[in-house]
Write a protein that holds these residues in place. Sequence first.
Motif, PDB file in Angstrom:
ATOM      1  N   SER A   3       0.891  -0.999   0.152  1.00 32.40           N
ATOM      2  CA  SER A   3      -0.091  -0.091   0.069  1.00 32.40           C
ATOM      3  C   SER A   3       0.803   1.314  -0.099  1.00 32.40           C
ATOM      4  O   SER A   3       2.193   1.252   0.299  1.00 32.40           O
ATOM      5  CB  SER A   3      -1.059   0.088   1.337  1.00 32.40           C
ATOM      6  N   ARG A   4       0.211   2.397  -0.354  1.00 30.50           N
ATOM      7  CA  ARG A   4       0.970   3.583  -0.390  1.00 30.50           C
ATOM      8  C   ARG A   4       1.759   4.013   0.770  1.00 30.50           C
ATOM      9  O   ARG A   4       0.947   3.877   2.106  1.00 30.50           O
ATOM     10  CB  ARG A   4       0.064   4.662  -0.878  1.00 30.50           C
ATOM     11  N   GLY A   5       2.965   4.524   0.907  1.00 29.33           N
ATOM     12  CA  GLY A   5       3.680   4.956   2.029  1.00 29.33           C
ATOM     13  C   GLY A   5       4.423   3.594   2.467  1.00 29.33           C
ATOM     14  O   GLY A   5       5.328   3.873   3.689  1.00 29.33           O
ATOM     15  N   VAL A   6       4.331   2.549   2.137  1.00 30.05           N
ATOM     16  CA  VAL A   6       4.944   1.289   2.904  1.00 30.05           C
ATOM     17  C   VAL A   6       6.271   1.023   1.986  1.00 30.05           C
ATOM     18  O   VAL A   6       6.040   0.983   0.990  1.00 30.05           O
ATOM     19  CB  VAL A   6       4.178   0.007   2.763  1.00 30.05           C
TER      20      VAL A   6
END
Length: 102
Positions: A3-6
């Motif tokens: 997911s975004r940011g990981v």
Amino acid sequence: MRSRGVMEKCTYCVQRINAAKSTPRSRTARCGTAKSNACQASCPTEAIIFGNINDPNSRVSKMKAEKRNYGLLQELNTRPRTTYLATLRNPNPEWRARGCDG
């Protein structure tokens, strides 16, 4: 996909490397001609290089032999497998005075 940011550590596309190892190579194929890693394939400037460092004629071996080559924490004998090339700087004081520190 995450997911975004990981963010996760690079595995050097182990699945692509294993697939390339299992595929029979032709006699004309040379090391470095096929781009097995996603980051290398997507880099238009060819700043990311993979190859056989045991082959003295390979591009990666020549780059690792350069004086500018360094690895992070290499002095602590961490044996990093990712190395970098230092930026060239011009130590000439006349050039610095003109704003050409580059």
